[in-house]
Design a protein around this motif. Sequence first.
Motif, PDB file in Angstrom:
ATOM      1  N   LEU A  81     -28.910 134.893  75.907  1.00 24.45           N
ATOM      2  CA  LEU A  81     -27.537 134.612  76.298  1.00 24.45           C
ATOM      3  C   LEU A  81     -26.657 134.720  75.060  1.00 24.45           C
ATOM      4  CD1 LEU A  81     -28.066 131.420  78.513  1.00 24.45           C
ATOM      5  CD2 LEU A  81     -27.707 133.762  79.328  1.00 24.45           C
ATOM      6  N   ASN A  82     -25.429 135.161  75.235  1.00 22.10           N
ATOM      7  CA  ASN A  82     -24.483 135.130  74.111  1.00 22.10           C
ATOM      8  C   ASN A  82     -24.223 133.674  73.732  1.00 22.10           C
ATOM      9  OD1 ASN A  82     -24.160 137.951  74.245  1.00 22.10           O
ATOM     10  ND2 ASN A  82     -22.508 137.775  75.749  1.00 22.10           N
ATOM     11  N   GLY A  83     -24.215 133.393  72.423  1.00 21.85           N
ATOM     12  CA  GLY A  83     -23.933 132.043  71.957  1.00 21.85           C
ATOM     13  C   GLY A  83     -25.149 131.144  71.862  1.00 21.85           C
ATOM     14  N   ILE A  84     -26.339 131.694  72.123  1.00 22.27           N
ATOM     15  CA  ILE A  84     -27.597 130.946  72.009  1.00 22.27           C
ATOM     16  C   ILE A  84     -28.564 131.768  71.165  1.00 22.27           C
ATOM     17  CG2 ILE A  84     -29.545 129.901  73.239  1.00 22.27           C
ATOM     18  CD1 ILE A  84     -26.940 128.473  73.841  1.00 22.27           C
ATOM     19  N   GLU A  85     -29.234 131.113  70.224  1.00 21.52           N
ATOM     20  CA  GLU A  85     -30.217 131.819  69.398  1.00 21.52           C
ATOM     21  C   GLU A  85     -31.524 131.049  69.349  1.00 21.52           C
ATOM     22  OE1 GLU A  85     -29.056 132.117  65.294  1.00 21.52           O
ATOM     23  OE2 GLU A  85     -28.893 129.945  65.007  1.00 21.52           O
ATOM     24  N   GLY A  86     -32.632 131.789  69.173  1.00 21.21           N
ATOM     25  CA  GLY A  86     -33.926 131.168  68.962  1.00 21.21           C
ATOM     26  C   GLY A  86     -34.113 130.860  67.486  1.00 21.21           C
ATOM     27  N   TYR A  87     -34.879 129.811  67.185  1.00 24.77           N
ATOM     28  CA  TYR A  87     -35.157 129.468  65.792  1.00 24.77           C
ATOM     29  C   TYR A  87     -36.435 128.634  65.731  1.00 24.77           C
ATOM     30  CZ  TYR A  87     -33.694 124.594  66.456  1.00 24.77           C
ATOM     31  OH  TYR A  87     -33.621 123.281  66.868  1.00 24.77           O
ATOM     32  N   VAL A  88     -36.954 128.450  64.531  1.00 28.85           N
ATOM     33  CA  VAL A  88     -38.159 127.645  64.321  1.00 28.85           C
ATOM     34  C   VAL A  88     -37.739 126.288  63.751  1.00 28.85           C
ATOM     35  CG1 VAL A  88     -40.376 127.480  63.138  1.00 28.85           C
ATOM     36  CG2 VAL A  88     -39.550 129.712  63.934  1.00 28.85           C
ATOM     37  N   PRO A  89     -37.850 125.206  64.540  1.00 29.28           N
ATOM     38  CA  PRO A  89     -37.480 123.875  64.049  1.00 29.28           C
ATOM     39  C   PRO A  89     -38.550 123.294  63.125  1.00 29.28           C
ATOM     40  CG  PRO A  89     -38.341 123.688  66.261  1.00 29.28           C
ATOM     41  CD  PRO A  89     -38.359 125.160  65.912  1.00 29.28           C
ATOM     42  N   GLU A  90     -38.247 122.162  62.511  1.00 27.24           N
ATOM     43  CA  GLU A  90     -39.200 121.518  61.590  1.00 27.24           C
ATOM     44  C   GLU A  90     -40.392 120.932  62.337  1.00 27.24           C
ATOM     45  OE1 GLU A  90     -37.345 118.724  58.997  1.00 27.24           O
ATOM     46  OE2 GLU A  90     -35.922 120.188  58.192  1.00 27.24           O
ATOM     47  N   VAL A  91     -40.184 120.511  63.581  1.00 22.59           N
ATOM     48  CA  VAL A  91     -41.290 119.991  64.395  1.00 22.59           C
ATOM     49  C   VAL A  91     -41.159 120.525  65.814  1.00 22.59           C
ATOM     50  CG1 VAL A  91     -41.626 117.855  63.086  1.00 22.59           C
ATOM     51  CG2 VAL A  91     -40.015 117.882  64.986  1.00 22.59           C
ATOM     52  N   ASN A 105     -37.557 126.913  69.380  1.00 20.41           N
ATOM     53  CA  ASN A 105     -36.548 126.309  70.250  1.00 20.41           C
ATOM     54  C   ASN A 105     -35.305 127.186  70.231  1.00 20.41           C
ATOM     55  OD1 ASN A 105     -35.297 124.472  71.966  1.00 20.41           O
ATOM     56  ND2 ASN A 105     -35.959 122.692  70.787  1.00 20.41           N
ATOM     57  N   VAL A 106     -34.275 126.754  70.920  1.00 17.08           N
ATOM     58  CA  VAL A 106     -33.000 127.474  70.925  1.00 17.08           C
ATOM     59  C   VAL A 106     -31.883 126.521  70.521  1.00 17.08           C
ATOM     60  CG1 VAL A 106     -33.708 129.144  72.681  1.00 17.08           C
ATOM     61  CG2 VAL A 106     -32.601 127.005  73.389  1.00 17.08           C
ATOM     62  N   ARG A 107     -30.778 127.114  70.041  1.00 18.18           N
ATOM     63  CA  ARG A 107     -29.603 126.323  69.688  1.00 18.18           C
ATOM     64  C   ARG A 107     -28.348 127.161  69.911  1.00 18.18           C
ATOM     65  NH1 ARG A 107     -31.237 126.236  63.289  1.00 18.18           N
ATOM     66  NH2 ARG A 107     -30.978 128.475  62.901  1.00 18.18           N
ATOM     67  N   ASN A 108     -27.261 126.438  70.042  1.00 23.31           N
ATOM     68  CA  ASN A 108     -25.949 127.037  70.277  1.00 23.31           C
ATOM     69  C   ASN A 108     -25.366 127.530  68.946  1.00 23.31           C
ATOM     70  OD1 ASN A 108     -22.773 125.444  70.967  1.00 23.31           O
ATOM     71  ND2 ASN A 108     -23.332 127.551  71.379  1.00 23.31           N
ATOM     72  N   ASN A 109     -24.972 128.812  68.907  1.00 24.62           N
ATOM     73  CA  ASN A 109     -24.393 129.356  67.668  1.00 24.62           C
ATOM     74  C   ASN A 109     -23.098 130.116  67.915  1.00 24.62           C
ATOM     75  OD1 ASN A 109     -25.441 131.616  68.922  1.00 24.62           O
ATOM     76  ND2 ASN A 109     -26.268 132.528  67.051  1.00 24.62           N
ATOM     77  N   GLY A 110     -22.498 129.921  69.087  1.00 28.25           N
ATOM     78  CA  GLY A 110     -21.235 130.593  69.407  1.00 28.25           C
ATOM     79  C   GLY A 110     -20.841 130.260  70.829  1.00 28.25           C
ATOM     80  N   LYS A 111     -19.753 130.861  71.285  1.00 26.62           N
ATOM     81  CA  LYS A 111     -19.316 130.638  72.663  1.00 26.62           C
ATOM     82  C   LYS A 111     -20.351 131.219  73.634  1.00 26.62           C
ATOM     83  CE  LYS A 111     -15.355 128.511  72.142  1.00 26.62           C
ATOM     84  NZ  LYS A 111     -15.102 127.163  72.727  1.00 26.62           N
ATOM     85  N   ILE A 152     -29.104 121.008  71.122  1.00 24.43           N
ATOM     86  CA  ILE A 152     -28.786 122.419  71.393  1.00 24.43           C
ATOM     87  C   ILE A 152     -27.295 122.697  71.228  1.00 24.43           C
ATOM     88  CG2 ILE A 152     -28.767 124.239  73.131  1.00 24.43           C
ATOM     89  CD1 ILE A 152     -31.380 123.205  74.203  1.00 24.43           C
ATOM     90  N   ARG A 153     -26.437 121.911  71.858  1.00 22.76           N
ATOM     91  CA  ARG A 153     -24.991 122.134  71.738  1.00 22.76           C
ATOM     92  C   ARG A 153     -24.514 121.872  70.319  1.00 22.76           C
ATOM     93  NH1 ARG A 153     -20.297 118.515  72.460  1.00 22.76           N
ATOM     94  NH2 ARG A 153     -21.804 116.873  72.925  1.00 22.76           N
ATOM     95  N   ASP A 154     -23.715 122.800  69.783  1.00 23.36           N
ATOM     96  CA  ASP A 154     -23.113 122.635  68.461  1.00 23.36           C
ATOM     97  C   ASP A 154     -21.727 122.022  68.656  1.00 23.36           C
ATOM     98  OD1 ASP A 154     -21.743 122.952  66.021  1.00 23.36           O
ATOM     99  OD2 ASP A 154     -22.889 124.740  65.497  1.00 23.36           O
ATOM    100  N   ALA A 155     -21.574 120.778  68.223  1.00 20.40           N
ATOM    101  CA  ALA A 155     -20.315 120.056  68.446  1.00 20.40           C
ATOM    102  C   ALA A 155     -19.148 120.653  67.679  1.00 20.40           C
ATOM    103  CB  ALA A 155     -20.489 118.586  68.078  1.00 20.40           C
ATOM    104  N   SER A 156     -19.420 121.458  66.641  1.00 19.13           N
ATOM    105  CA  SER A 156     -18.319 122.117  65.929  1.00 19.13           C
ATOM    106  C   SER A 156     -17.769 123.294  66.737  1.00 19.13           C
ATOM    107  CB  SER A 156     -18.780 122.587  64.549  1.00 19.13           C
ATOM    108  OG  SER A 156     -19.702 123.660  64.657  1.00 19.13           O
TER     109      SER A 156
END
Length: 367
Positions: A81-91, A105-111, A152-156
Amino acid sequence: MTKTITAPFKADHVGSLLRPDNLLQARKDFQNGSISAAQLREVENKEIAHIVDKQIEVGLELVTDGEFRRRFWHTDFLEHLNGIEGYVPEVGYIFNGEEETERYNVRNNGKVSFNPDHPFIQDFKEFNEIVGGRAVAKQTIPSPNQLFNEGIRDASIYPDIEDYAKDVIQAYRDAIKAFYDAGVRYLQFDDVYIAGLSSPDIPFNDGEFSREFLIDLALRVVNGVLEDKPSDLVVTTHLCRGNYRSNWAFEGSYDLIAPTLFAKEKVNGFFLEYDDERSGGFKPLNHIPNGGANVVLGLITSKTGELEDKEVIKARVEEASQYVPLDQLCLSPQCGFASTHHGNKLTEEDQWNKLKYIVDLANEIWG
């Protein structure tokens, strides 16, 4: 021609199937550069064709692609999805108090919005061609509510959770349209998040929002997504408490969510875990409207290969029918057999025996 959709079916299944060894090897070979993407695709298509044949052979009216093109049940879809990226967390996630999952996991990185080139659309088209109208091709994707998991949601980017929800709803509405245009008529939302909202072990009240607010928001998100869905598209929600190498993440009955979600979520069916005591009793099913959503009872476990006692299963279906009419009930495993590429701890033969057992039981119960 495809069959008329009457899903969920009396004998149904959640979606994922054990990956055969040669598929796992092909994925490793692709990752280390020894085969091409086209060669990996060829192996995937061959194995998907095999499991389509097997699902039809055991008597199922619906078939899935076993989620054979995915590593995880949720991240592969969400990270495209646009605005979501996969990444490797610490745990990773901690299952049953001790086992840590593979870290991803995934996290929000844009709209957030739907990507019209999302690979799952082409994946379904190829899968549907393999099925060739011999059964109903079921598509599974993570629920939109999975994007509301903590962290997941980026509050900024989204200071207001309502703005985030608005974009997630639109992204999924666009996704549904793309899947529908590709030929999907049976779509399932897989949702660990909503099941978590009903677990007393998860302390939502310690966060920014109360559990009650989040339950209400979860309902508004799904119903917002489904607001203009085509009338001939069947959509179900599968609730899960974790399924990783035959382990589980948390427990808790459906009591806390049933008055809101069971009563008001505008889906055609709920796939519910009921394979052990972790899910509580059937009383919360009282909130399912008469003539409303079907309830697919996950009374058969996908975590072990042993077949359940037939009379016990029949008795449990009868007990559930005290709360939901029998003709509104169906039968399935409580979850998939391989929510991640690791798979649960049973054999492929066990898996097919379980699915055939469900078909045979359903025929005995509903005729």
